[in-house]
Write a protein that holds these residues in place. Structure first.
Motif, mmCIF file in Angstrom:
data_model
loop_
_atom_site.group_PDB
_atom_site.id
_atom_site.type_symbol
_atom_site.label_atom_id
_atom_site.label_comp_id
_atom_site.label_asym_id
_atom_site.label_seq_id
_atom_site.Cartn_x
_atom_site.Cartn_y
_atom_site.Cartn_z
ATOM 1 N N LYS A 53 31.395 72.951 28.129
ATOM 2 C CA LYS A 53 31.189 72.045 27.001
ATOM 3 C C LYS A 53 31.923 72.605 25.792
ATOM 4 N N ILE A 54 32.834 71.806 25.213
ATOM 5 C CA ILE A 54 33.623 72.245 24.078
ATOM 6 C C ILE A 54 32.966 71.866 22.760
ATOM 7 N N TRP A 55 32.615 70.601 22.642
ATOM 8 C CA TRP A 55 31.965 70.116 21.436
ATOM 9 C C TRP A 55 31.313 68.775 21.724
ATOM 10 N N GLY A 56 30.025 68.661 21.405
ATOM 11 C CA GLY A 56 29.328 67.404 21.635
ATOM 12 C C GLY A 56 29.444 66.968 23.092
ATOM 13 N N PRO A 57 29.936 65.752 23.337
ATOM 14 C CA PRO A 57 30.052 65.263 24.714
ATOM 15 C C PRO A 57 31.360 65.664 25.400
ATOM 16 N N PHE A 58 32.232 66.409 24.712
ATOM 17 C CA PHE A 58 33.552 66.724 25.257
ATOM 18 C C PHE A 58 33.527 67.995 26.102
ATOM 19 N N HIS A 59 34.155 67.905 27.282
ATOM 20 C CA HIS A 59 34.229 69.026 28.220
ATOM 21 C C HIS A 59 35.676 69.260 28.651
ATOM 22 N N LEU A 60 35.967 70.498 29.011
ATOM 23 C CA LEU A 60 37.220 70.858 29.664
ATOM 24 C C LEU A 60 36.886 71.619 30.938
ATOM 25 N N GLY A 61 37.658 71.377 31.983
ATOM 26 C CA GLY A 61 37.408 72.069 33.238
ATOM 27 C C GLY A 61 38.658 72.146 34.087
ATOM 28 N N TRP A 62 38.652 73.061 35.038
ATOM 29 C CA TRP A 62 39.772 73.162 35.966
ATOM 30 C C TRP A 62 39.225 73.414 37.370
ATOM 31 N N SER A 63 40.038 73.107 38.346
ATOM 32 C CA SER A 63 39.630 73.322 39.737
ATOM 33 C C SER A 63 40.843 73.701 40.575
ATOM 34 N N VAL A 64 40.566 74.411 41.651
ATOM 35 C CA VAL A 64 41.564 74.741 42.666
ATOM 36 C C VAL A 64 41.162 74.026 43.942
ATOM 37 N N ARG A 65 42.132 73.399 44.605
ATOM 38 C CA ARG A 65 41.845 72.613 45.806
ATOM 39 C C ARG A 65 42.592 73.180 47.020
ATOM 40 N N TYR A 66 41.899 73.223 48.144
ATOM 41 C CA TYR A 66 42.545 73.502 49.425
ATOM 42 C C TYR A 66 42.537 72.212 50.236
ATOM 43 N N ARG A 67 43.712 71.752 50.659
ATOM 44 C CA ARG A 67 43.851 70.472 51.335
ATOM 45 C C ARG A 67 44.155 70.673 52.820
ATOM 46 N N LYS A 68 43.541 69.820 53.617
ATOM 47 C CA LYS A 68 43.766 69.847 55.070
ATOM 48 C C LYS A 68 43.965 68.423 55.564
ATOM 49 N N ARG A 69 45.139 68.134 56.092
ATOM 50 C CA ARG A 69 45.437 66.794 56.587
ATOM 51 C C ARG A 69 44.608 66.465 57.824
ATOM 52 N N LEU A 70 44.146 65.210 57.867
ATOM 53 C CA LEU A 70 43.432 64.720 59.043
ATOM 54 C C LEU A 70 44.382 63.935 59.946
ATOM 55 N N PHE A 71 44.981 62.877 59.399
ATOM 56 C CA PHE A 71 45.987 62.110 60.141
ATOM 57 C C PHE A 71 46.873 61.393 59.138
#
Length: 230
Positions: A179-197
């Motif tokens: 939470k940065i200020w009031g209702p405002f947020h910052l975030g980050w994520s790392v994703r690992y992807r695996k193909r199905l078809f």
């Protein structure tokens, strides 16, 4: 005389301790009851947030591909967060060596869940672990400048337009949100992807897959999201 005084003091202390135990037990029980009441007072639906991924925009500004992506996140008791991510993937690439050009613009979708792993679920900071099911149906154009046969001097072109493809994959994610200020947020994520078809089209030459990244070379991805609680 001294022994009797000491015994008297010990007796008074023992009686005080014994009489205080029920009170302490009652206070502990009240504290536990307060915690339960506080947990019970939090509604199952505790709001939702909308966000926008900034990493994809920067990537498209610096490279030949990227995406514009929005996010809807539902808050269930500050612990479980069902997520819908919808984006538009874009690529306009020309290889300097092979001179093959590739172009596509298509939507993609991800649906999944994040779980808040913080001990204090109601803190302004969150640590997420989650997963996504993602898919896209798209078309692309690929082309190569005409080649001249050295023997017959006949030009022949290679490529195609509007070739239909699809791809389905899973994503495992880990990230943080602050939470940065009031209702405002910052975030980050790392994703690992695996193909199905998937299907790369009749030429089997899909250089970029919307939402997934470069074909065959996008096991790891990332996001940087600005969001607002509503």
């Amino acid at each position: 005389m001294k022994k009797s005084v000491i015994c008297e003091y010990i007796s008074i202390l023992a009686i005080s301790l014994l009489t205080s135990l029920p009170v302490a037990g009652q206070e502990a029980a009240k504290g536990q009851l307060a915690d339960v009441n506080e947990a019970d007072s939090i509604a199952l639906l505790h709001g939702f947030a909308v966000g926008f991924d900034l990493a994809g925009v920067v990537q498209y500004a610096l490279a030949d591909y990227g995406q514009y992506e929005g996010q809807l996140r539902i808050n269930l008791r500050d612990q479980y967060f069902p997520v819908l991510e919808v984006g538009l993937g874009l690529a306009n690439h020309k290889d300097d060596v092979t001179l093959v050009s590739y172009k596509t613009t298509a939507p993609y979708f991800r649906l999944g869940m994040d779980v808040n792993m913080m001990r204090d679920k109601h803190d302004d900071y969150r640590i997420y672990l989650g997963g996504r099911y993602a898919f896209t149906y798209y078309k692309y154009d690929v082309a190569h400048p005409p080649l001249t046969d050295p023997l017959y001097r006949i030009e022949s072109a290679w490529g195609g337009e509007g070739m239909s493809c699809y791809s389905h994959w899973l994503e495992l994610s880990a990230g943080v949100d602050a939470k940065i200020w009031g209702p405002f947020h910052l975030g980050w994520s790392v994703r690992y992807r695996k193909r199905l078809f998937h299907d790369n089209g009749p030429l089997n030459d899909a250089w970029y897959v919307p939402g997934f990244g470069l074909s065959g070379n996008s096991a790891i991805g990332y996001t940087f999201t600005a969001s607002v609680d509503i």
